[in-house]
Scaffold this motif. Structure first.
Motif, short mmCIF file in Angstrom:
data_model
loop_
_atom_site.label_atom_id
_atom_site.label_comp_id
_atom_site.label_asym_id
_atom_site.label_seq_id
_atom_site.Cartn_x
_atom_site.Cartn_y
_atom_site.Cartn_z
N UNK A 97 33.53 37.09 41.81
CA UNK A 97 34.73 37.75 40.95
C UNK A 97 34.90 39.01 41.55
N UNK A 98 34.35 39.24 42.66
CA UNK A 98 34.65 40.60 43.48
C UNK A 98 36.02 40.37 44.23
N UNK A 99 36.39 39.16 44.60
CA UNK A 99 37.81 39.05 44.83
C UNK A 99 37.77 37.73 45.65
N UNK A 100 39.09 37.23 46.14
CA UNK A 100 39.23 36.06 46.86
C UNK A 100 38.61 35.87 48.06
N UNK A 101 38.36 36.99 48.88
CA UNK A 101 37.94 36.75 50.23
C UNK A 101 36.17 37.04 50.18
N UNK A 102 35.69 37.10 49.01
CA UNK A 102 34.31 37.44 48.79
C UNK A 102 33.50 36.08 48.32
N UNK A 145 34.60 32.85 38.85
CA UNK A 145 36.00 33.38 38.40
C UNK A 145 37.03 32.29 38.67
N UNK A 146 36.76 31.08 39.04
CA UNK A 146 38.13 30.16 39.35
C UNK A 146 38.55 30.32 40.80
N UNK A 147 39.65 29.63 41.16
CA UNK A 147 40.31 29.75 42.10
C UNK A 147 40.90 31.12 42.08
N UNK A 148 40.99 31.77 43.18
CA UNK A 148 42.17 32.95 43.41
C UNK A 148 43.32 32.31 43.90
N UNK A 149 44.35 32.53 43.13
CA UNK A 149 45.58 32.04 43.53
C UNK A 149 46.87 33.14 43.76
N UNK A 150 46.48 34.27 43.09
CA UNK A 150 47.50 35.57 43.28
C UNK A 150 46.66 36.56 43.78
N UNK B 163 50.44 33.75 46.13
CA UNK B 163 50.73 34.91 46.87
C UNK B 163 49.50 35.99 47.22
N UNK B 200 51.42 40.98 43.39
CA UNK B 200 51.01 41.39 44.67
C UNK B 200 51.27 42.89 45.03
N UNK B 226 34.69 44.90 38.07
CA UNK B 226 34.43 43.66 38.25
C UNK B 226 33.78 42.67 36.97
N UNK B 234 35.99 34.98 28.50
CA UNK B 234 36.91 36.02 28.81
C UNK B 234 37.65 36.26 27.40
N UNK B 249 43.88 34.51 33.79
CA UNK B 249 43.70 35.06 35.10
C UNK B 249 43.31 36.37 35.05
#
Lengths: 150, 372
Positions: A97-102, A145-150, B163, B200, B226, B234, B249
């Motif tokens: 959940x920290x972010x897409x690249x983590x 977190x599920x997939x990060x798409x944005x 994005x 973004x 976080x 959620x 999201x």
């Protein structure tokens, strides 16, 4: 924390809190009564009590009726490879959940999980808990977190 | 500018009648999709318009349209300090724009206009005016990368990301999947393109300065940036429930919450304030506090802090005057912000508010006075 050794000492210190009654821990560490909050959740656990006072440190201690079950640090200034050298390789690396690249590195046998990026110089979402199986960690603490798409 | 050259055929962007498109170079390394059945004149017009748009985006917002910059940003972030493997480099490639996409990018940039280009230096907020712009390039890319432990290179080449922001490269990538997506705005892909691009841009232009205060304002939902404070799936489990993000999201982390707030603030403010029908505490609920938070940020780009308070107060008072509910508790809950603003006003300003010629307002002013 000043260096990797201090960071590891900090992690070791957090481990000592596991299993202790939250009120006792709070009292012996100078937390005020207002620092304990009821009805908190973490991962998939609910009805937890949480102890947190930013003036006394960044950690949050989560407890159920049997005592502290997880200590959470939002971030820690230590290189991920140093933690892995100390605690071994992760049993799983999942979305974080920290972010897409983590990726969330889970070492359930060592009671440790944390998130980091490829080539990252620090760790995020460090969790210290009692050693358990990967399945038990996932069932109790993991927040997908599920997939990060944005 | 170089004469347009056909470089390859592109597949149709949407299902349905097949529209044959060709891809032409439009300079600066960018390419444009044009319908095959256009007349030569119309095609030239279209290309000129795209070139003018790109030039306008550069001169007005200080942002270069550069798809190769996006490709570099992706590979830099996912393969830090080393060269990406050949098969990954072959998979991550610039994609040709469509004219409407460039227009939607310009619209999203315009939402943040006071933070961009020459206007940035004139921003009322000294923290903005004195800092460098965090987005300098935007590009279109076909496929995206995601971390994946099971992949041979630790990444997955995927087509679901719409994005992505690459802060270390000051870049925003617009992926091919966004060309047809409508996840938040059913049947309205242009709204999704503008919304996702605004989302973004928020990550780069607003989040660094405002995430901490966002978390602190919504501490009934976020423990930190976080971690949610009390939820199931959620959905807030607090009693009474806390205002949840405007979308599921947005519950991913507070940065996504703020970015989703920006998306709906610009693209569907009524939905942000009024929700999508979900009850309070559930993502998609009415999120007037999130609207208010972002609205104040936007006002602060062009107004002094005092002006922001005044403007917001006047807006709330105006809303209040048209309020039709007879339920006192509804009024008090909905117009709590007025009370908070009222307390910030000078005595003269408070007098002016009291002088408002409205029975409803008088009644509420009485309530305010009683609560003092």
């Amino acid at each position: 924390v000043a260096d990797a050794r201090s960071a590891l000492r900090l992690v070791a210190g957090l481990r000592k809190a596991l299993g202790l009654p939250l009120e006792d821990f709070a009292r012996s560490n100078a937390y005020g009564a207002g620092a304990i909050h009821a009805n908190r959740t973490y991962g998939r656990l609910s009805a937890l009590s949480a102890l947190h006072d930013p003036a006394l440190g960044p950690a949050t201690y989560f407890a159920d009726e049997d005592g502290i079950v997880l200590v959470y640090l939002p971030e820690l200034d230590i290189r991920p490879e140093r933690l892995l050298k100390e605690f071994g390789q992760p049993a799983a690396r999942w979305r974080s959940r920290a972010g897409k690249q983590y990726l969330h590195h889970v070492l359930p046998g060592n009671g440790l999980a944390f998130s980091c990026r490829r080539g990252g110089k620090d760790v995020q979402l460090l969790e210290v808990f009692r050693p358990c199986s990967l399945h038990e960690y996932e069932a109790a603490f993991y927040d997908d977190p599920g997939p990060f798409v944005e | 500018m170089a004469r347009p050259v056909q470089v390859s055929a592109a597949p149709p962007a949407v299902a349905g009648p097949v529209i044959r498109r060709e891809v032409v170079k439009i300079g600066g390394g960018e390419r444009l999709e044009v319908d095959d059945n256009l007349s030569t004149d119309d095609r030239k017009k279209l290309i000129k318009e795209a070139q003018a748009l790109i030039a306008e985006i550069k001169s007005t917002y200080g942002v270069t349209i550069s798809s190769t910059a996006s490709v570099k940003a992706i590979l830099k972030d996912y393969f830090p300090g080393k060269k990406a493997p050949k098969e990954i480099r072959e998979a991550i490639q610039p994609a040709p724009w469509r004219l409407d996409e460039l227009k939607n990018v310009r619209s999203a940039l315009n939402n943040y206009g006071p933070l961009l280009g020459k206007l940035r230096k004139q921003a009322k907020d000294p923290a903005v005016a004195g800092s460098k712009q965090n987005v300098t390039t935007i590009g279109k890319v076909g496929k995206a990368l995601s971390p994946d432990d099971s992949g041979p290179h630790g990444v997955e080449v995927e087509t679901s990301t719409l994005g992505e922001t690459f802060k270390s490269s000051k870049n925003v990538a617009f992926f091919e999947a966004l060309s047809t997506a409508d996840k938040n705005f059913r049947g309205d892909n242009p709204a999704q393109q503008r919304g996702t691009t605004s989302h973004e841009l928020c990550h780069s232009l607003v989040e660094p300065q405002y995430l901490a205060s966002f978390v602190s304002t919504f501490k009934d939902y976020w423990q930190d940036s976080r971690t949610r404070i009390a939820d199931r799936g959620r959905k807030s489990t607090a009693d009474p429930p806390a205002e949840a993000p405007i979308s599921y999201y947005g519950g991913t982390n507070a940065g996504e919450d703020l970015a989703e707030t920006s998306k709906f603030y610009f693209e569907a403010p009524g939905r942000l304030k009024g929700g999508d029908g979900a009850p309070k505490g559930t993502p998609g609920n009415p999120a007037p506090r999130r609207y208010d938070f972002f609205h104040r940020i936007v006002l602060s780009w062009t107004q002094s802090p005092k002006q922001v308070v005044k403007t917001r107060f006047q807006e709330l008072a105006s809303d209040f005057l048209s309020f039709s509910s007879t339920s006192l508790s509804d009024i008090v809950e909905a117009y709590e912000p007025i009370r908070l603003e009222f307390e910030k006003l000078s005595k003269d300003e408070q007098k002016q508010f009291r002088a408002l010629k409205s029975t409803a307002a008088d009644h509420y002013v009485d309530l305010l006075m009683a609560s003092e």
